[in-house]
Design an enzyme around this catalytic site. Sequence first.
Site, PDB file in Angstrom:
ATOM      1  N   ASP A   1      -3.708   6.224   6.019  1.00  0.00           N
ATOM      2  CA  ASP A   1      -4.133   7.520   6.542  1.00  0.00           C
ATOM      3  C   ASP A   1      -4.996   7.237   7.775  1.00  0.00           C
ATOM      4  OD1 ASP A   1      -5.544  10.006   6.838  1.00  0.00           O
ATOM      5  OD2 ASP A   1      -4.970  10.537   4.812  1.00  0.00           O
TER       6      ASP A   1
ATOM      7  N   GLU B   1       0.841  -1.201   0.000  1.00  0.00           N
ATOM      8  CA  GLU B   1       0.000   0.000   0.000  1.00  0.00           C
ATOM      9  C   GLU B   1       0.880   1.255   0.000  1.00  0.00           C
ATOM     10  OE1 GLU B   1      -2.398   1.502  -0.897  1.00  0.00           O
ATOM     11  OE2 GLU B   1      -4.112   1.345   0.450  1.00  0.00           O
TER      12      GLU B   1
HETATM   13  C1  PRP Z   1      -5.789   6.444  -0.750  1.00  0.00           C
HETATM   14  C2  PRP Z   1      -4.478   5.728  -0.507  1.00  0.00           C
HETATM   15  C3  PRP Z   1      -4.873   4.563   0.358  1.00  0.00           C
HETATM   16  C4  PRP Z   1      -6.019   5.127   1.172  1.00  0.00           C
HETATM   17  C5  PRP Z   1      -5.534   5.493   2.547  1.00  0.00           C
HETATM   18  O1  PRP Z   1      -6.482   5.783  -1.776  1.00  0.00           O
HETATM   19  O2  PRP Z   1      -3.923   5.283  -1.736  1.00  0.00           O
HETATM   20  O3  PRP Z   1      -5.318   3.471  -0.412  1.00  0.00           O
HETATM   21  O4  PRP Z   1      -6.462   6.316   0.487  1.00  0.00           O
HETATM   22  O5  PRP Z   1      -6.541   6.114   3.307  1.00  0.00           O
HETATM   23  P1  PRP Z   1      -7.217   5.443   4.574  1.00  0.00           P
HETATM   24  O6  PRP Z   1      -6.136   4.836   5.420  1.00  0.00           O
HETATM   25  O7  PRP Z   1      -7.880   6.606   5.274  1.00  0.00           O
HETATM   26  O8  PRP Z   1      -8.200   4.435   4.101  1.00  0.00           O
HETATM   27  P2  PRP Z   1      -7.712   6.466  -2.527  1.00  0.00           P
HETATM   28  O9  PRP Z   1      -8.974   6.045  -1.867  1.00  0.00           O
HETATM   29  O10 PRP Z   1      -7.488   7.930  -2.665  1.00  0.00           O
HETATM   30  O11 PRP Z   1      -7.688   5.769  -3.957  1.00  0.00           O
HETATM   31  P3  PRP Z   1      -6.446   5.765  -4.985  1.00  0.00           P
HETATM   32  O12 PRP Z   1      -5.425   4.812  -4.442  1.00  0.00           O
HETATM   33  O13 PRP Z   1      -7.025   5.300  -6.265  1.00  0.00           O
HETATM   34  O14 PRP Z   1      -5.930   7.191  -5.043  1.00  0.00           O
HETATM   35 MN    MN Z   2      -5.220   3.933  -2.568  1.00  0.00          MN
END
Ligand code: PRP
Ligand code: MN
Length: 185
Positions: free
Chosen positions: A105, A101
Amino acid sequence: IKDVQDTIEEELISHDDLEEKIVQMAHRASEDYKGKNPLLVAVLKGAANVMTTFSQAMTIPVEIDYMSLSSYGSGTQSTGKVLVRHDLSTDIAGRHVLIVEDIIDSGFTLDWLVKEFKRRGAASVEIFAMLEKPARLKFPVDVKYKGFQIPDKFVVGYGLDYDEKYRNLDSIAVLKPAVYKGEYA
Ligand code: PRP
Ligand code: MN
Ligand code: MG
């Protein structure tokens, strides 16, 4: 429209520092997964870049699959729901799965995914996270291979996007406020 480099306020992690750490973690994982035929799973889209570097640095044969999830719409805040945009093509029952990953966040995405993979019968589920934001963590997940801990700033690059852009930046950076205000659109 500006060049990517002109829109950066501050570089947080350089390309070289990122890759050194990713390679180090890949070498550690290569030792740990010897004889286990691991399946690496990248969470698209953000983890595509780190998966390439991580998997190429592994020194044992691995299988690779992708799952596309999204919890962030076009904004900078999690929507609190995980949307499966594209599922694995691999049956993971009995498999040793290593999730790759880009960033943890709130932990919401991986908390959901680890439970989902266990429900599907994986023999083990571990995580490599390139970045973690400890100040924002709401769903604690157990991360076996850790990259960098970063402050609570919205970062882009090396796969991470703002409004689907900046994934192609080769380091981790904070954008100039003008970008978020749409002044370069
Ligand atoms: C982002 C990042 C992680 C996730 C982390 O993905 O790439 O996968 O958010 O956030 P969290 O710990 O609060 O769940 P996003 O949903 O933006 O999709 P992407 O990878 O396509 O940009
Ligand atoms: Mn993501
Ligand atoms: Mg995103």
